[in-house]
Design an enzyme around this catalytic site. Structure first.
Site, PDB file in Angstrom:
ATOM      1  N   CYS A   1       0.871  -1.170   0.000  1.00  0.00           N
ATOM      2  CA  CYS A   1       0.000   0.000   0.000  1.00  0.00           C
ATOM      3  C   CYS A   1       0.910   1.222   0.000  1.00  0.00           C
ATOM      4  CB  CYS A   1      -0.963  -0.026   1.178  1.00  0.00           C
ATOM      5  SG  CYS A   1      -0.201  -0.379   2.777  1.00  0.00           S
TER       6      CYS A   1
ATOM      7  N   GLY B   1       2.777   0.413   4.035  1.00  0.00           N
ATOM      8  CA  GLY B   1       2.903  -1.036   4.156  1.00  0.00           C
ATOM      9  C   GLY B   1       2.679  -1.572   5.546  1.00  0.00           C
TER      10      GLY B   1
ATOM     11  N   ARG C   1      -3.926   3.694  15.931  1.00  0.00           N
ATOM     12  CA  ARG C   1      -5.156   3.330  15.226  1.00  0.00           C
ATOM     13  C   ARG C   1      -6.321   3.178  16.205  1.00  0.00           C
ATOM     14  NH1 ARG C   1      -2.371   5.249  11.857  1.00  0.00           N
ATOM     15  NH2 ARG C   1      -1.449   4.126  10.090  1.00  0.00           N
TER      16      ARG C   1
END
EC number: 3.1.3.95
Length: 650
Positions: free
Chosen positions: A330, A333, A382
């Site tokens: 992505c 990563g 997150r």
């Protein structure tokens, strides 16, 4: 060893005290998740505070890899190669089992691989170079970040030059420079040619052919500046010899919506009209023919369908007949990349194709520790933002239990020879779980779906044959339904009234699960074509081996795909059936129902949910200071007319 297994079992039962009885050298899954949710892993901090825990996690990963593989370790002490890659990077060479060790073996020399890694590390964002992490049939499945943009590339190059006393350590050894290398170094793209040239050499050395780019952008734009690029927009077409697949997938910030919707991925669709989304889905036609997926509808898929279809694509690539490896990346990563690497690892393991000696709790530990924690996923950050892509990964296992995600190359039954007697119950019993279909029509208690392969003559269409019990009202239903599986088997069995089980909820769960299954259910035709016959009873004189007489079946009605009753057949009480129904769960092929794959993935998911709920928990969103600062900077950038996006780089 026994202590580790006991700890894993305790974690799967949801005990927060799973570490109480295990030896000090090993951490259970609960302790791993606690450490993971407390701090982000950094290679240079491995020997500092909490270093003993990290060392035990690293040793546990090496031990689990060593169960099935012979491997070498590429040292990354103190993060010398990459600050958020494992300190002990595992390079799998071949399977250590007697059966497989002579079948597939890597031809890579570790010393040369290590040299190429050092030379190519600046080519990719944050120095997250192409790293092999899964070995399947001799192929390397790799992960990395995307290509670094000019800002990062020149910044890192200057930093390295300054702090190395004027020597560029990435290119200090030039004894093997070829004429091709010298030619690449001419012109204004000197630095790009050099670092990307080594990146390409590393990819070729690992026999990587397919590069799957999960970015929704062609280039990552931050505060009006291109900070990263990707192979698909390399102006010099340096990566033209590789098969590039652009499969845009939402970044970690999108999973805030997943959490806000009570962790329901069904119906959650990414907004593809945002201004920064400029990377369309692009897959070569020759890779899509066998998948029977309408890729033109990708912007209409919800998160479940999109993840399922991308995983099917990746599995088809690694399971192809050639010996080509695969790279998944992505931006940085460490979010989307470990999501698909983990799903690949767990899916192949569930098929018994990799990590064959590991139990569900062990493969779960390895996946969480190695694919997520040691490769730098920022779980703390997150969680603070509610971007629970990590939780989504393991909860998503319920959507890939069916055989359509299996990499096992079994010959499908594309057609059956015509016979006067129609289908017998033995035919149904012998059908593989993959071919039994799902409960998709209203009011059905059992449906049999014969799947057709595209282009196969004489094969069946997606037409359901439903067997609905028409016995006395006192009949009860024994239902076997698994909401975690896109395909469920429901079988009605008459029972005494005291054995009656609640059925409506189970049926609703099964249908809900079926409706979330990829685009598989989109291919059902309800045209009311000629129905198949009701399975006929075999003669009493010729019973099947292991069969027994049953006296509690009553009559059955046949319903077409449109739901109309066509005819009635009666199974007499003296009929001999190909299986019996003892009071306990039978071992017959129809009710053995759970495939090994489904059982394994369900156990992994259950163990994860138990450990996660007892350690991390499903948290409420808390404001993030770094997120607030990033938001202010983004507002400033918009105010002065700069094109930008969310501050979360994935």
């Amino acid at each position: 060893m026994a202590g580790a297994r006991a700890a894993a079992a305790a974690a799967s039962a949801g005990s927060s005290a799973s570490s109480g009885n295990q030896p000090p050298q090993e951490l259970g899954l609960g302790e791993l998740l606690e450490e993971f949710s407390r701090t982000q892993y950094r290679a240079k901090d491995g020997s500092g505070t909490g270093g003993s825990k990290v060392e035990r996690i690293e040793k546990r990963c090496l031990e689990l890899f060593g169960r099935d593989y012979c491997f070498s370790v590429i040292p990354n002490t103190n993060g010398d190669i990459c600050g958020h890659y494992p300190r002990h990077i595992v390079f799998l060479e071949y399977e250590s089992s007697e059966k497989e060790k002579d079948t597939f073996e890597s031809t890579v020399q570790v010393s040369k691989l290590q040299d190429l890694i050092h030379r190519s590390k600046m080519a990719r964002c944050r120095g997250r170079f192409v790293c092999p992490v899964i070995l399947f049939k001799g192929k390397h499945i790799c992960r990395s970040a995307t290509l670094a943009g000019w800002g990062e590339l020149y910044g890192r190059s200057g930093y390295n030059y300054f702090f190395s006393g004027g020597a560029d350590d990435a290119w200090a050894d030039v004894e093997d420079v070829t004429e091709e290398d010298c030619a690449l170094r001419s012109g204004d793209t000197h630095l790009f040619d050099k670092v990307r040239g080594y990146d390409i050499k590393l990819l070729r050395y690992l026999s990587v052919k397919y590069i799957c780019d999960l970015m929704v952008e062609n280039k990552k734009v931050k505060f009006g500046m291109n900070v990263t690029s990707s192979e698909k927009v390399d102006k010099a077409q340096r990566y033209a010899d590789f098969t590039l697949l652009s499969i845009p997938y939402p970044g970690c910030e999108f999973f805030k919506e997943y959490k806000d919707r009570d962790y329901m991925a069904e119906g959650l669709i990414f907004n593809w009209k945002q201004d920064y989304v400029d990377a369309p889905l692009s897959i070569p036609d020759f890779l899509t023919h066998s998948l029977n997926i309408d890729w033109s509808q990708y912007q209409c898929w919800d998160l479940v369908q999109q993840t399922q279809n991308y995983l099917k694509l990746l599995l088809s690539l690694v399971n192809s007949d050639d010996d080509s490896g695969l790279l998944v990346h992505c931006i940085s990563g460490w979010d989307r990349t470990p999501l698909f690497i983990s799903l690949l690892r767990l899916s192949l393991w569930a098929d018994g194709l990799i990590h064959t000696s590991l139990k569900p709790t062990e493969i779960l530990y390895l996946t969480v520790a190695y694919d997520w924690f040691l490769f730098g996923h920022m779980l703390v950050d997150r969680l603070s933002k509610g971007e629970e892509i990590f939780f989504f990964c393991f909860n998503f296992l319920k959507h890939i239990t069916s055989e359509e995600f299996s990499a096992l190359k079994t010959q499908r039954r594309k057609s059956l020879p015509a016979r006067d007697g129609g289908f017998t119950l033995e035919d149904i019993c012998m059908l593989r779980r993959k071919d039994r279909g799902s409960t998709t029509s209203l009011g059905s208690d059992f449906s049999l779906v014969m799947e057709s392969s595209p282009g196969a003559t004489g094969s069946f269409t997606y037409e359901a044959v439903e067997l609905v019990p028409a016995g006395a009202p006192t009949q009860a239903a024994w239902r076997k339904s698994h909401s975690s599986s896109p395909q469920s088997v429901l079988w009605n069995r008459p029972q005494p009234s005291e054995d009656r089980l609640p059925s409506q909820q189970g049926l609703a769960e099964a249908r809900s699960s079926s409706s979330s299954s990829s685009n598989h259910s989109d291919n059902f035709f309800r045209m009311g074509s000629s129905p198949l016959e009701v399975p006929k009873p075999r003669s009493v004189d010729h019973p099947l081996p292991g069969s027994s007489l049953s006296t509690d079946y009553g009559s059955w009605q046949m319903v077409t795909g449109c739901g109309s009753i066509q005819e009635r057949a009666v199974l007499h009480t003296d009929s001999s059936l190909p299986f019996s129904f003892p009071d306990e769960l039978p071992n017959s092929c129809l009710l053995a129902a759970l495939s090994d794959r489904e059982t394994r993935l369900q156990e992994v998911r259950s163990a994860f949910l138990a450990a996660y709920s007892s350690t991390v928990g499903l948290r409420a969103v808390a404001p993030s200071p770094s997120g607030a600062i990033g938001g202010l900077l983004e507002q400033f950038a918009r105010g002065v007319g700069l094109r930008s996006i969310s501050s979360n780089a994935l």
